[in-house]
Design an enzyme around this catalytic site. Structure first.
Site, mmCIF file in Angstrom:
data_model
loop_
_atom_site.group_PDB
_atom_site.id
_atom_site.type_symbol
_atom_site.label_atom_id
_atom_site.label_comp_id
_atom_site.label_asym_id
_atom_site.label_seq_id
_atom_site.Cartn_x
_atom_site.Cartn_y
_atom_site.Cartn_z
ATOM 1 N N HIS A 291 0.826 -1.203 0.000
ATOM 2 C CA HIS A 291 0.000 0.000 0.000
ATOM 3 C C HIS A 291 0.857 1.249 0.000
ATOM 4 O O HIS A 291 1.804 1.343 0.780
ATOM 5 C CB HIS A 291 -0.869 0.064 1.269
ATOM 6 C CG HIS A 291 -1.979 -0.905 1.313
ATOM 7 N ND1 HIS A 291 -3.264 -0.581 0.952
ATOM 8 C CD2 HIS A 291 -2.009 -2.211 1.677
ATOM 9 C CE1 HIS A 291 -4.046 -1.627 1.098
ATOM 10 N NE2 HIS A 291 -3.309 -2.638 1.546
ATOM 11 N N HIS A 334 -2.943 -0.243 11.658
ATOM 12 C CA HIS A 334 -2.050 0.905 11.699
ATOM 13 C C HIS A 334 -2.077 1.589 13.055
ATOM 14 O O HIS A 334 -3.104 1.615 13.727
ATOM 15 C CB HIS A 334 -2.501 1.903 10.616
ATOM 16 C CG HIS A 334 -1.586 3.073 10.455
ATOM 17 N ND1 HIS A 334 -0.253 2.955 10.185
ATOM 18 C CD2 HIS A 334 -1.840 4.410 10.506
ATOM 19 C CE1 HIS A 334 0.289 4.152 10.078
ATOM 20 N NE2 HIS A 334 -0.651 5.060 10.286
ATOM 21 N N GLU A 340 -6.381 11.205 13.590
ATOM 22 C CA GLU A 340 -7.222 11.124 12.403
ATOM 23 C C GLU A 340 -8.709 11.192 12.759
ATOM 24 O O GLU A 340 -9.218 10.330 13.488
ATOM 25 C CB GLU A 340 -6.949 9.813 11.656
ATOM 26 C CG GLU A 340 -5.485 9.609 11.277
ATOM 27 C CD GLU A 340 -5.210 8.215 10.750
ATOM 28 O OE1 GLU A 340 -6.152 7.381 10.733
ATOM 29 O OE2 GLU A 340 -4.063 7.944 10.364
ATOM 30 N N HIS A 365 -9.441 8.390 15.635
ATOM 31 C CA HIS A 365 -8.333 7.561 16.106
ATOM 32 C C HIS A 365 -7.204 8.510 16.473
ATOM 33 O O HIS A 365 -6.527 9.062 15.591
ATOM 34 C CB HIS A 365 -7.903 6.562 15.026
ATOM 35 C CG HIS A 365 -9.024 5.689 14.556
ATOM 36 N ND1 HIS A 365 -9.308 5.463 13.231
ATOM 37 C CD2 HIS A 365 -9.959 4.997 15.258
ATOM 38 C CE1 HIS A 365 -10.351 4.663 13.123
ATOM 39 N NE2 HIS A 365 -10.766 4.371 14.345
ATOM 40 N N HIS A 371 -5.842 0.993 14.803
ATOM 41 C CA HIS A 371 -7.078 0.928 14.037
ATOM 42 C C HIS A 371 -6.816 0.188 12.729
ATOM 43 O O HIS A 371 -5.683 -0.148 12.397
ATOM 44 C CB HIS A 371 -7.646 2.328 13.771
ATOM 45 C CG HIS A 371 -6.680 3.279 13.123
ATOM 46 N ND1 HIS A 371 -5.654 3.878 13.808
ATOM 47 C CD2 HIS A 371 -6.586 3.741 11.850
ATOM 48 C CE1 HIS A 371 -4.973 4.672 13.004
ATOM 49 N NE2 HIS A 371 -5.514 4.594 11.787
#
Length: 432
Positions: A291, A334, A340, A365, A371
């Protein structure tokens, strides 16, 4: 009369509602040929570097200084809060909220309907952001109420229903899947185009938003300057007594004025409101494996003094092709020192397919909070056939900040999903 190409972000623009409103040879003539008043609006220090200096000359029917003295509003008609909040907490827990519903008997206009979910930093120190929700009706809007914030820029993200933002520099209409930014200090009022409207509002106390640098991406990709729209000059001439509400240091102040403060006949400069259609975002994604980080979805960034660490990044997760070899495709598990806040405009977010994260709602988060995809999404994606797949009919967004968010008492007591943490409990420990 429009005299220049008024699309584009970050450039110097020139627009007038009547030909000759802007002097051709100098900014401030001894006597304006039409009797207009020149006025400069600056959103940076006078000595800011040329490429960062934000200012515009406006030519108006009456200077903006003409109004009664501001008086502090002592009633609780405006509920939005500015950090530091009373009775707030900075929590390490993952948090998620339901959408805010509009009550049938609501009488609140746009500004009165704003409630604060979380925020960080300080308006007086010009750092951090604050996140609010609005829900209001067309019939409730006060056409004689104008507003400006001395605390920061306002970012409008409608989720349901279209808004008309009437500003000193012209009119912007925005619908869901579009955003608009009104810079700090610019005066405006709001009308609803649809019968109701609901969505998100973010105050940016830090440096003004700009497009992120593209680095190895090159000249193309992400949000393109040509897709940002800037208003064309327009002005109001009605004689109705107006009220001007100012937000400064988290307090609200009220002054009165005969006529409208939106009396700019022409303007030119680098400071202006603007809008952007999120559907025009050019997504960059993987075609091999693993990613790219979510920063690859950044639309706008508010830089900090620390290079590469934003006061706030505005990020979107739009419809896109998912292609990757032998790769788990939803967002990875992560933990991040950046904090966030996520919202959803429409559809389903691909990391939360089992429900709970719905349009109009939000999640938080905070720094270092773990999360990632819920258990059901993880199981489904781990067994999915690896072929090109297009995520469609969705638009999630994220405001990411270097500071942890404090959650207001309102957000702790209202709309909060107490069982959000349970969505990961089906992720069983691997037995080796």
């Amino acid at each position: 009369m429009e005299l220049s190409y008024l699309l584009g972000f970050g450039g110097h623009h020139f627009t007038e509602a009547l030909e000759g409103a802007i002097p051709r040879n100098q900014n401030s003539p001894q006597r304006h040929p039409k009797g207009l008043y020149p006025e400069q609006i600056s959103n940076t220090a006078f000595t800011a570097p040329r490429g960062e200096n934000l200012y515009s000359w406006v030519y108006r029917l009456q200077p903006s200084v003409v109004h009664s003295p501001f008086k502090k509003i002592t009633s609780n008609v405006f509920k939005m809060e500015t950090p530091p909040f009373l009775n707030s907490e900075i929590s390490p827990n993952q948090m998620r909220w339901n959408p805010r519903e509009l009550s049938a008997d609501s009488k609140e206009d746009f500004f009165e309907s704003l409630v604060t979910i979380c925020g960080n930093g300080s308006a007086s120190k010009q750092e951090g952001i604050s996140i609010h929700l609005f829900a209001t009706k067309k019939e409730n809007q006060k056409t004689s109420r104008y507003f400006f914030s001395a605390d920061g820029d306002w970012v409008f993200v409608p989720q349901n229903g279209a808004l008309r933002l009437l500003t000193e520099m012209g009119v912007l209409d925005i619908e869901p899947l579009e955003i608009a930014v009104i810079p700090r200090g610019i005066r405006f009022r709001i009308e609803l185009i649809d019968s109701e409207a609901r969505g998100y509002l973010v105050e940016n106390f830090g440096r003004p938003f700009k497009l992120p640098e593209l680095g190895p991406i090159g000249a193309n990709g992400l949000a393109h300057p040509r897709h940002f729209e800037v208003p064309v000059a327009a002005y109001e001439t009605h004689a109705i007594k107006s009220e001007i509400v100012c937000k400064m240091g988290g307090q609200f102040w009220l002054a009165e004025k005969d006529g409208s403060p939106l009396n700019v006949v022409g303007w030119t400069g680098s400071l202006y409101p603007y809008k952007y259609d999120l559907r025009k975002f050019n997504t960059i994604n993987t075609v091999s494996y693993d990613h790219p980080d979510p920063s690859i979805f950044t639309v706008l960034t508010s830089p900090s003094e620390q290079l590469g660490t934003a006061n706030c990044d505005f990020v979107v997760f739009p419809p896109r092709w998912m292609v990757g070899e032998n790769t788990f495709r939803p967002p990875y598990f992560h933990r991040n020192v950046m904090s966030e806040y996520m919202g959803l405009i429409t559809g389903i977010y691909d990391a939360k397919e089992s429900g709970g994260f719905v349009p109009g709602g939000g999640s938080l988060h905070n720094a270092c909070a773990a999360h990632g995809p819920d258990a059901e999404t993880f199981a489904k994606a781990s067994q999915a056939k690896l072929e090109p797949t297009k995520i469609q009919n969705t638009m999630a967004f994220m405001f990411e900040s270097r500071f942890p968010f404090a959650v207001t008492a309102f957000a702790q007591e209202n709309l909060l999903q107490e069982d959000y943490w349970k969505c990961w409990q089906g992720l069983k420990k691997t037995a080796l």
